[in-house]
Enzyme design. Structure first.
Site, PDB file in Angstrom:
ATOM      1  N   ASN A 158       0.851  -1.192   0.000  1.00 44.93           N
ATOM      2  CA  ASN A 158       0.000   0.000   0.000  1.00 44.93           C
ATOM      3  C   ASN A 158       0.884   1.238   0.000  1.00 44.93           C
ATOM      4  O   ASN A 158       1.265   1.763   1.048  1.00 44.93           O
ATOM      5  CB  ASN A 158      -0.934  -0.008   1.214  1.00 44.93           C
ATOM      6  CG  ASN A 158      -1.976  -1.091   1.071  1.00 44.93           C
ATOM      7  OD1 ASN A 158      -2.922  -0.956   0.304  1.00 44.93           O
ATOM      8  ND2 ASN A 158      -1.769  -2.205   1.768  1.00 44.93           N
ATOM      9  N   GLU A 159       1.218   1.657  -1.197  1.00 38.52           N
ATOM     10  CA  GLU A 159       2.126   2.786  -1.364  1.00 38.52           C
ATOM     11  C   GLU A 159       1.420   4.078  -0.954  1.00 38.52           C
ATOM     12  O   GLU A 159       0.186   4.098  -0.799  1.00 38.52           O
ATOM     13  CB  GLU A 159       2.571   2.862  -2.826  1.00 38.52           C
ATOM     14  CG  GLU A 159       3.323   1.622  -3.327  1.00 38.52           C
ATOM     15  CD  GLU A 159       4.695   1.425  -2.685  1.00 38.52           C
ATOM     16  OE1 GLU A 159       4.981   2.031  -1.635  1.00 38.52           O
ATOM     17  OE2 GLU A 159       5.486   0.637  -3.224  1.00 38.52           O
ATOM     18  N   PRO A 160       2.200   5.168  -0.754  1.00 34.10           N
ATOM     19  CA  PRO A 160       1.602   6.435  -0.355  1.00 34.10           C
ATOM     20  C   PRO A 160       0.385   6.770  -1.217  1.00 34.10           C
ATOM     21  O   PRO A 160       0.421   6.608  -2.435  1.00 34.10           O
ATOM     22  CB  PRO A 160       2.732   7.439  -0.571  1.00 34.10           C
ATOM     23  CG  PRO A 160       3.965   6.632  -0.367  1.00 34.10           C
ATOM     24  CD  PRO A 160       3.659   5.261  -0.877  1.00 34.10           C
ATOM     25  N   THR A 201      10.363   1.747  -3.659  1.00 36.45           N
ATOM     26  CA  THR A 201      10.171   0.323  -3.413  1.00 36.45           C
ATOM     27  C   THR A 201      10.897  -0.488  -4.481  1.00 36.45           C
ATOM     28  O   THR A 201      11.540  -1.504  -4.188  1.00 36.45           O
ATOM     29  CB  THR A 201       8.658  -0.002  -3.449  1.00 36.45           C
ATOM     30  OG1 THR A 201       8.017   0.791  -2.452  1.00 36.45           O
ATOM     31  CG2 THR A 201       8.393  -1.469  -3.212  1.00 36.45           C
TER      32      THR A 201
END
Ligand code: F6R
Length: 628
Positions: A160-162, A179
Site C-alpha cells: 500500500n504505497e503512499p 520500493t
C-alpha cells in the site's frame, strides 16, 4: 527489551524495542505458537496473515525451529499472504509464493490447501474478481487472527504505497520508485523489478484482530518514527496502525533510533548525560537554533529543553567550548595517524608508522562508497592498505555482463589465426551463452555463471582500487562460502566463514581495521559480514596484534552517521572527491544510494560547517568500534 509505550512518550502505538531481531522474532513467534495452540484447543483453525521480505525472515526461522524442536503443528493453520508481484508466476524465484515456500511452508506441516497468496498471473480482466474473492475468502474463515507486517521505506504495509486510503481493499497497485529501488538487487537491476503488484488493502489489513509490524536496521528508522509518532496519513500507510486497537511494532535498536525518546530523550524525561548524549544534545540544539556551537547561549539551552544539562554541565560558554573541542578533535586528514605529531587529541595514534590498514568491504563496492577518499589518503600517506571484499558480489552482476564476456571471447576465437587453439575457450563461451539462454532472466545462476560474474566484479574492484592507488596484489576477494551458496535474504553463515576471516586477520595482523554493517538490516550482506568480523576478532582475542588494533566503522549504503556519532571525520578536497567518484564509476551496477555517496560526504561537510567547524568540500566519517 524495553517497552516504552507508556504515557509521556511520543509513541501513538505500542512499540517494543529489542536489542536484536532474533530476540524480537522469538518473542513474536512464541506468541504465535500460543495463539495457534489456543485456537486449536478450542477446535478452531488459527488464521495468520503473512508478509515477505527481509524483515520476517528471523521470525520464520524461529517458527520452523518451534515446529521441529517443540512440536508446534501448523496442520490447523490457514494463511493469507499480503501481496504478490503482478506478472510473476508462482515458480519464479523472486515471486512471493516461492519466497514463502523456501522460507517457511516447505519446512512445516501446513496443508497446501490452507495457503493463500494473491496470484501474480491472473489476467488483467480477472484481477478485480480475483481480489474480491481473496477478500471473501478471508471473511469466510472468520477473518485474520494475527497479521504479520513489515514496512517499506515509503511507509507501505503490504504494497500500500503512499496515497492508499484507509478503506482500500485487495487490488492491483503500481509500485513506488523507492520500493522498486529497494528490490533492485533481488532482480539484478531496478529496470527488472515488476511495476505492479496485487496487495491486500489498508482496510483489509486493519480488519485483522491483531497486527504485529517488524522492522530492523537504521535505514528503516525514519519511516518507523513517522509511522509511530507522526500524524495518521495516507502518505505513510503504516501510520494507520495507530487507529487499530491491537497493533504493535516489534523493532530493533537501529530501527528505533529516530524515535523521540531515543533521539531526543531530554524531551521525554530525565537523561543521564553521558559524553555522547551531551554531544548529541548540543549538536541538535545548534542545528535547531541555526547557530554554531560557540554561539549558543544559556537562553538557548533553556528554550530547547536542555536546562537540566545546563545546570549539570553549564554555563553555556564552557559547555560549548568543550563540545566544540570534541568535534574539532574528530577532524583529521591523517586517518592512519600523523607520524611524529602529538597525538593526544587525534583520533588515531601516531605510531607505529606506517600502519597495516585492513579495509573490509562486504561486497566489492561498499568500501569505495563508504571510505574511498580515506583509502586514497591512507595510500598516499604511505600505509600498507589491504582492501578485502568479503564476498564476490556475483549476485549483483547482470546477465548482460556475462553475455558480453562470452560473446567477446567467441569473436576473438573466430578471428584467431588458428581457431582450433581456442577450442576450450570457445566451449566455455558457448556454455555460458547456453546457460544464460536456459535459465531465463531471473533463474538461479549455476556455479559456472556465478564464478564468471564474480570475476567481472573482481575486475571492477581491482580497477577501483587502482584509481585510488591500491596495487592489485593488495586487493583481496575472500569469496566467503555463505555468499557463494546463498541468495539475498536467504544467507546462512557457518564456521567456515568465520575461519576464512580469522585466517585473513592472523596473516595480516592489522594495526587498524575498517568495517561496516553495524547499522544495517540484520539479514543484509553487510550485517552478516560485520558479525563475521566480530566473531573472527573474538577468535583472535588476546593475540598481541589484536589487542593493539584500532577498529573503525564506516557507513556504506546505510544512513550516514550523525555528527555526534562521528569519532573521526576525514576531510576530502574537491580533487579527492573527484577521485572517489572516478573509482565508483568503475562499477557497472550501483544502487541509487551507492551512487549518491559523494552527496552524503558533502552533507557531512555542511553539517560540520554549520556547527562552526572549518568548511570542507566533503567529509567521510567514522565511528570508533568498541569491542564488547
Ligand atoms: C511484503 C510486504 C512489504 C514488506 C516491506 C519491507 O510482503 O508486504 O510491505 O514488508 O516492503 O520489506 P523488507 O522486510 O524486505 O524490508
Amino acid at each position: 527489551m524495553s517497552n516504552h509505550s507508556a504515557a509521556g512518550t511520543f509513541e501513538k502505538v505500542p512499540t517494543l524495542i529489542f536489542s536484536s531481531s532474533g530476540e524480537a522474532a522469538s518473542v513474536l513467534a512464541a506468541e504465535v505458537a500460543a495463539l495457534i495452540r489456543t485456537k486449536n484447543e478450542a477446535g478452531k483453525n488459527a488464521v495468520l496473515g503473512l508478509a515477505t521480505g527481509s524483515s520476517p525472515v528471523p521470525f520464520y526461522r524461529e517458527l520452523i525451529r518451534l515446529h521441529r524442536e517443540e512440536g508446534l503443528s501448523f496442520a490447523k493453520v490457514i494463511t493469507f499472504n499480503l501481496d504478490e508481484y503482478y506478472g510473476l508466476p508462482s515458480d519464479h524465484p523472486e515471486s512471493y509464493a516461492c519466497f514463502m515456500r523456501e522460507q517457511l511452508f516447505d519446512h512445516i506441516d501446513i496443508p497446501a490447501s490452507n495457503i493463500n497468496i494473491p496470484s501474480g498471473t491472473v489476467s488483467s480482466d480477472q484481477v478485480f474478481s480475483h481480489c474480491r474473492d481473496y477478500e471473501s475468502k478471508i471473511d469466510s474463515v472468520g477473518g485474520i487472527d494475527l497479521q504479520i507486517l513489515g514496512i517499506g521505506r515509503t511507509g507501505h504495509i503490504g504494497f500500500n504505497e503512499p496515497g492508499s486510503s484507509r478503506d482500500s481493499l485487495t487490488r492491483r497497485i503500481t509500485l513506488d520508485r523507492v520500493t522498486r529501488q529497494d528490490a533492485a538487487s533481488d532482480f539484478r537491476g531496478e529496470e527488472n523489478v515488476p511495476r505492479f503488484a496485487i496487495t491486500m488493502g489498508v482496510g483489509t489489513i486493519l480488519r485483522a484482530r491483531k497486527l504485529a509490524l517488524m522492522a530492523w536496521g537504521e535505514n528503516k528508522a525514519e519511516v518507523v518514527a513517522r509511522a509511530i509518532e507522526g500524524a495518521v496519513t495516507e502518505a505513510v500507510s503504516a501510520s494507520f496502525l495507530q487507529e487499530h486497537g491491537d497493533a504493535r511494532f516489534f523493532i530493533d535498536e537501529g530501527a528505533a533510533s529516530e524515535l523521540t525518546k531515543i533521539k531526543l530523550p531530554w524531551l521525554v524525561g530525565p537523561v543521564s548525560w553521558t559524553p555522547r548524549e551531551t554531544r548529541r544534545a548540543v549538536v541538535w540544539q545548534s542545528f535547531k537554533a541555526k547557530r554554531p556551537v560557540l554561539k549558543l547561549t544559556d537562553e538557548d539551552y533553556n528554550e530547547f529543553g536542555l536546562s537540566d544539562l545546563l545546570s549539570e554541565q553549564g554555563p553555556a560558554y564552557q559547555l560549548n567550548i568543550r563540545i566544540f573541542n570534541q568535534l574539532q578533535h574528530t577532524i583529521s586528514g591523517w586517518p592512519g595517524g600523523k607520524p611524529d605529531a602529538d597525538d593526544t587529541y587525534r583520533p588515531e595514534r601516531a605510531r607505529p608508522y606506517p600502519k597495516r590498514a585492513l579495509v573490509f568491504s562486504p561486497e566489492p563496492q561498499d568500501a569505495i562508497v563508504g571510505m574511498g577518499g580515506t583509502l586514497d589518503r591512507l595510500v598516499e600517506q604511505g600505509h600498507e592498505v589491504r582492501l578485502v571484499s568479503m564476498t564476490s558480489g556475483s549476485l549483483r552482476v547482470a546477465d548482460s555482463e556475462a553475455d558480453k564476456f562470452a560473446s567477446t571471447l567467441l569473436e576473438l576465437a573466430s578471428n584467431a589465426d588458428d581457431p582450433s587453439a581456442w577450442r576450450r575457450q570457445t566451449e566455455y563461451a558457448r556454455e555460458v551463452l547456453r546457460i544464460l539462454e536456459e535459465k531465463g532472466e531471473f533463474g538461479e545462476d549455476p556455479a559456472l555463471l556465478r564464478h564468471l560474474k564474480g570475476l567481472v566484479l573482481r575486475g571492477e574492484l581491482r580497477d577501483a582500487g587502482h584509481a585510488l592507488g591500491i596495487p592489485a596484489e593488495q586487493v583481496v576477494i575472500l569469496d566467503l562460502p555463505f555468499y557463494e551458496k546463498g541468495r539475498y535474504r536467504r544467507f546462512q553463515v557457518t564456521d567456515e566463514d568465520v575461519k576464512g576471516v580469522t585466517q585473513l586477520l592472523r596473516d595480516f595482523k592489522p594495526h587498524q581495521i575498517y568495517a561496516t554493517g553495524d547499522a544495517a538490516d540484520p539479514s543484509s550482506v553487510s550485517a552478516l559480514c560485520f558479525r563475521l568480523i566480530g566473531a573472527a576478532l573474538k577468535a583472535c582475542e588476546g593475540e598481541d596484534w589484536a589487542s593493539a588494533c584500532n577498529l573503525w566503522l564506516y557507513r556504506g549504503k546505510e544512513k550516514p552517521m550523525e555528527p555526534h556519532e562521528i569519532d573521526m571525520a576525514v576531510p576530502m578536497s574537491p580533487v579527492q572527491l573527484e577521485r572517489k567518484s572516478r573509482a565508483l564509476s568503475r562499477y557497472a551496477a550501483l544502487s541509487s544510494l551507492e551512487s549518491s555517496a559523494s552527496e552524503a560526504n558533502r552533507q557531512n561537510a555542511r553539517h560540520y560547517d554549520a556547527l562552526g567547524m572549518a568548511e570542507y568540500e566533503a567529509i567521510e566519517s567514522f565511528h570508533r568500534w568498541k569491542r564488547a
